[in-house]
Write a protein that holds these residues in place. Structure first.
Motif, mmCIF file in Angstrom:
data_model
loop_
_atom_site.group_PDB
_atom_site.id
_atom_site.type_symbol
_atom_site.label_atom_id
_atom_site.label_comp_id
_atom_site.label_asym_id
_atom_site.label_seq_id
_atom_site.Cartn_x
_atom_site.Cartn_y
_atom_site.Cartn_z
ATOM 1 N N GLN A 6 -5.490 23.734 18.892
ATOM 2 C CA GLN A 6 -5.559 23.397 17.296
ATOM 3 C C GLN A 6 -5.759 21.634 17.500
ATOM 4 O OE1 GLN A 6 -2.146 25.760 15.869
ATOM 5 N NE2 GLN A 6 -3.211 25.535 14.208
ATOM 6 N N LEU A 7 -5.039 21.139 18.153
ATOM 7 C CA LEU A 7 -5.170 19.569 18.309
ATOM 8 C C LEU A 7 -6.236 19.157 18.514
ATOM 9 C CD1 LEU A 7 -1.291 18.988 19.714
ATOM 10 C CD2 LEU A 7 -2.391 18.185 17.484
ATOM 11 N N GLN A 8 -6.943 19.801 19.770
ATOM 12 C CA GLN A 8 -8.109 19.266 20.186
ATOM 13 C C GLN A 8 -9.269 19.539 19.099
ATOM 14 O OE1 GLN A 8 -7.970 21.967 23.732
ATOM 15 N NE2 GLN A 8 -7.940 20.208 25.178
ATOM 16 N N ARG A 9 -9.110 20.530 18.346
ATOM 17 C CA ARG A 9 -10.225 20.785 17.449
ATOM 18 C C ARG A 9 -9.956 19.658 16.313
ATOM 19 N NH1 ARG A 9 -9.185 26.123 14.869
ATOM 20 N NH2 ARG A 9 -9.229 26.607 17.224
ATOM 21 N N GLN A 10 -8.908 19.409 15.871
ATOM 22 C CA GLN A 10 -8.386 18.544 14.834
ATOM 23 C C GLN A 10 -9.128 17.046 15.458
ATOM 24 O OE1 GLN A 10 -3.993 18.696 14.115
ATOM 25 N NE2 GLN A 10 -4.559 16.952 12.700
ATOM 26 N N TYR A 11 -8.639 16.757 16.646
ATOM 27 C CA TYR A 11 -9.496 15.592 17.231
ATOM 28 C C TYR A 11 -10.831 15.514 17.124
ATOM 29 C CZ TYR A 11 -10.157 12.013 21.082
ATOM 30 O OH TYR A 11 -10.257 10.757 21.507
ATOM 31 N N ALA A 12 -11.757 16.716 17.602
ATOM 32 C CA ALA A 12 -12.961 16.687 17.637
ATOM 33 C C ALA A 12 -13.513 16.517 16.396
ATOM 34 C CB ALA A 12 -13.493 17.976 18.263
ATOM 35 N N GLU A 13 -12.943 17.057 15.182
ATOM 36 C CA GLU A 13 -13.497 16.862 13.960
ATOM 37 C C GLU A 13 -13.163 15.368 13.450
ATOM 38 O OE1 GLU A 13 -12.387 21.455 12.434
ATOM 39 O OE2 GLU A 13 -11.133 19.892 11.726
ATOM 40 N N TYR A 14 -12.068 14.784 13.753
ATOM 41 C CA TYR A 14 -11.785 13.573 13.340
ATOM 42 C C TYR A 14 -12.817 12.394 14.066
ATOM 43 C CZ TYR A 14 -8.910 9.453 11.937
ATOM 44 O OH TYR A 14 -8.499 8.405 11.468
ATOM 45 N N THR A 15 -12.963 12.604 15.125
ATOM 46 C CA THR A 15 -13.977 11.845 15.960
ATOM 47 C C THR A 15 -15.131 11.842 15.408
ATOM 48 O OG1 THR A 15 -13.804 13.240 17.747
ATOM 49 C CG2 THR A 15 -12.816 10.925 18.109
ATOM 50 N N THR A 16 -15.674 13.352 15.155
ATOM 51 C CA THR A 16 -16.858 13.413 14.421
ATOM 52 C C THR A 16 -17.085 12.750 13.121
ATOM 53 O OG1 THR A 16 -17.138 15.526 15.664
ATOM 54 C CG2 THR A 16 -18.660 15.127 14.121
ATOM 55 N N SER A 17 -16.109 12.787 12.412
ATOM 56 C CA SER A 17 -16.290 12.268 11.067
ATOM 57 C C SER A 17 -16.316 10.403 11.341
ATOM 58 C CB SER A 17 -15.055 12.574 10.042
ATOM 59 O OG SER A 17 -13.799 11.981 10.789
ATOM 60 N N LEU A 18 -15.552 10.146 12.299
ATOM 61 C CA LEU A 18 -15.472 8.636 12.517
ATOM 62 C C LEU A 18 -16.835 8.159 12.762
ATOM 63 C CD1 LEU A 18 -12.125 8.055 14.248
ATOM 64 C CD2 LEU A 18 -12.559 7.439 11.963
ATOM 65 N N TYR A 19 -17.369 8.842 13.580
ATOM 66 C CA TYR A 19 -19.003 8.445 14.144
ATOM 67 C C TYR A 19 -19.931 8.563 12.692
ATOM 68 C CZ TYR A 19 -17.873 8.037 18.928
ATOM 69 O OH TYR A 19 -17.432 7.762 20.152
ATOM 70 N N GLN A 140 -0.622 13.547 21.392
ATOM 71 C CA GLN A 140 0.077 14.915 20.931
ATOM 72 C C GLN A 140 -0.817 15.869 21.710
ATOM 73 O OE1 GLN A 140 -0.904 14.542 16.788
ATOM 74 N NE2 GLN A 140 1.241 15.031 16.369
ATOM 75 N N ILE A 141 -2.095 15.711 22.217
ATOM 76 C CA ILE A 141 -2.778 16.513 22.843
ATOM 77 C C ILE A 141 -2.345 16.814 24.358
ATOM 78 C CG2 ILE A 141 -4.999 17.236 23.884
ATOM 79 C CD1 ILE A 141 -6.482 15.866 21.172
ATOM 80 N N LEU A 142 -2.215 15.627 24.755
ATOM 81 C CA LEU A 142 -1.591 15.375 26.257
ATOM 82 C C LEU A 142 -0.053 15.880 26.406
ATOM 83 C CD1 LEU A 142 -2.860 11.991 27.343
ATOM 84 C CD2 LEU A 142 -3.832 14.205 27.946
ATOM 85 N N LYS A 143 0.591 15.806 25.256
ATOM 86 C CA LYS A 143 2.069 16.495 25.344
ATOM 87 C C LYS A 143 1.788 17.999 25.462
ATOM 88 C CE LYS A 143 6.131 14.730 23.204
ATOM 89 N NZ LYS A 143 7.272 14.338 22.207
ATOM 90 N N ALA A 144 1.062 18.480 24.618
ATOM 91 C CA ALA A 144 0.875 19.922 24.331
ATOM 92 C C ALA A 144 0.178 20.420 25.697
ATOM 93 C CB ALA A 144 0.132 19.992 23.109
ATOM 94 N N GLY A 145 -0.074 19.827 26.550
ATOM 95 C CA GLY A 145 -0.842 20.148 28.037
ATOM 96 C C GLY A 145 -2.358 20.273 27.997
ATOM 97 N N GLY A 146 -2.979 19.761 26.774
ATOM 98 C CA GLY A 146 -4.247 19.921 26.811
ATOM 99 C C GLY A 146 -4.976 18.645 27.309
ATOM 100 N N SER A 147 -6.229 18.695 27.362
ATOM 101 C CA SER A 147 -7.019 17.420 27.689
ATOM 102 C C SER A 147 -7.821 17.014 26.392
ATOM 103 C CB SER A 147 -8.046 17.777 28.863
ATOM 104 O OG SER A 147 -8.923 18.628 28.749
ATOM 105 N N ILE A 148 -8.236 15.665 26.613
ATOM 106 C CA ILE A 148 -8.803 14.942 25.692
ATOM 107 C C ILE A 148 -10.373 15.520 25.271
ATOM 108 C CG2 ILE A 148 -9.174 12.924 24.149
ATOM 109 C CD1 ILE A 148 -6.588 11.856 25.468
ATOM 110 N N PRO A 149 -10.857 16.224 24.446
ATOM 111 C CA PRO A 149 -12.196 16.256 24.295
ATOM 112 C C PRO A 149 -13.102 15.282 24.435
ATOM 113 C CG PRO A 149 -11.219 17.149 22.300
ATOM 114 C CD PRO A 149 -10.101 16.524 23.165
ATOM 115 N N MET A 150 -14.211 15.088 25.052
ATOM 116 C CA MET A 150 -15.195 14.104 24.882
ATOM 117 C C MET A 150 -16.309 14.195 23.921
ATOM 118 S SD MET A 150 -14.763 11.620 27.075
ATOM 119 C CE MET A 150 -13.324 11.353 28.046
ATOM 120 N N MET A 151 -16.532 13.239 23.127
ATOM 121 C CA MET A 151 -17.887 13.251 22.454
ATOM 122 C C MET A 151 -19.055 13.175 23.142
ATOM 123 S SD MET A 151 -17.641 13.170 18.999
ATOM 124 C CE MET A 151 -19.111 12.329 18.385
ATOM 125 N N GLU A 152 -19.920 14.292 22.746
ATOM 126 C CA GLU A 152 -21.258 14.712 23.534
ATOM 127 C C GLU A 152 -22.210 13.462 23.112
ATOM 128 O OE1 GLU A 152 -21.819 16.146 26.275
ATOM 129 O OE2 GLU A 152 -19.526 16.737 25.780
#
Lengths: 152, 181
Positions: A6-19, A140-152
């Motif tokens: 969920q956090l990763q999806r949030q992150y991806a959406e957030y970065t997309t909007s920033l771009y 938060q993502i790292l804490k939850a054990g996930g990895s940070i998604p990269m922008m394509e």
């Protein structure tokens, strides 16, 4: 407890909007790619230096415009440097304000410059909060054990 | 024969040994970014914040014999164009006018895409002119061309050594340039 996915999806959406809104551009993605195990805090460190540096530059510019006679050459040098660091970090909107600013300096247009200074301050505050939110999500993502998604 | 073997070993190690880059930029953000780009590309990096510090590092200002600093031997200089005090262009000129340093390739970095500026730098002997923000692909391309020209240099020296030996058949001393590696 929010999941890593969920956090990763949030992150991806957030970065997309920033771009999309032009706060960040491809240069930021390039910088993310330079980060690895040998220097995991590269980007956070770099942004931190950028934020401090920018604050100092904005203060210097404010002082410069409080003088009786404005030294446009000096101001231009400072804005040029600000433009360079913004460009290197990928802070696109800030960089664009700097481009305008430099043009107004060339024309010695006081009103134009003052407007740009105001815009630069505004954009600085905005991008600072965006970076803060971004890095908070990463943590938060790292804490939850996930990895940070990269922008394509 | 022994000289030939030493030369071959040095040629082989040139590719595995880290190239040393001196990066010059007055902006600390830009310095951090270029340093990271270079480290990720397996360069050894030294960063300084001005042209005069660069010259100090290169030993030019102190008149030191560059052979003393083999460990610090610089294989490439990358400098920002717009710097207070000595500009990147002035630094380039000083390096190309120095008998000890002129062989070192110099790359100019700039955020301005000004054709006359680019021409001037290339005419003054710059190896390349990179637009900021510098990309990883720029650095990789640079590395390839530096490695290739170092390899070419060594090859030419080996060939001329061979020719000399055939000419006079007297024992050869290793030339200073081979000792550089």
């Amino acid at each position: 407890m929010v999941s890593a996915t969920q956090l990763q999806r949030q992150y991806a959406e957030y970065t997309t909007s920033l771009y999309h809104e032009g706060y960040l551009n491809d240069q930021f993605t390039q910088l993310q790619k330079l980060q690895d195990e040998s220097d995991p805090d590269f980007l956070v460190g770099l942004v931190s230096v950028f934020i401090d540096d920018s604050k100092k530059l904005l203060d210097t510019l404010t002082t410069a415009f409080q003088q009786k006679t404005v030294d446009y050459k000096q101001v231009s040098l400072h804005v040029h440097r600000f433009k360079g660091s913004s460009s290197n970090i990928g802070a696109q909107r800030l960089m664009r304000v700097c481009v305008l600013f430099i043009n107004y300096c060339k024309e010695k247009n006081l009103d134009g410059c003052l407007w740009c200074l105001q815009q630069a301050n505004h954009e600085y505050i905005l991008v600072r909060s965006k970076f803060k939110a971004l890095f908070k999500l990463e943590k938060q993502i790292l804490k939850a054990g996930g990895s940070i998604p990269m922008m394509e | 024969m022994e000289t030939m073997n030493i030369a071959c070993d040095q040629l082989r190690s040139a590719n595995s040994k880290e190239l040393h880059v001196l990066a010059v930029d007055d902006s600390n953000i830009d310095r951090k970014v270029i340093e990271r780009l270079l480290k990720v590309s397996s360069f050894k990096v030294t960063v300084v914040d001005s042209g005069s510090r660069a010259l100090q590092y290169l030993g030019l200002e102190d008149d030191k014999n560059s052979a003393q600093f083999d460990d610090l031997k610089v294989n490439l200089i990358m400098t920002d164009y717009s710097m207070p005090g000595m500009t990147g262009f002035e630094l380039l000129k000083k390096i190309k006018n120095s008998s000890t340093l002129r062989e070192i390739p110099v790359v100019i970095m700039s955020s301005e895409n000004i054709l006359t500026r680019i021409d001037r730098c290339l005419e003054e002997g710059a190896e390349d002119y990179l637009l900021k923000p510098v990309k990883l692909s720029d650095v990789r391309r640079l590395k390839d061309s530096i490695l290739k020209s170092e390899g070419d240099d060594e090859f030419r020296q080996i060939e001329s050594q061979k020719r000399k030996r055939n000419d006079d058949r007297s024992p050869q001393k290793p030339t200073p340039k081979l000792a550089r590696l």
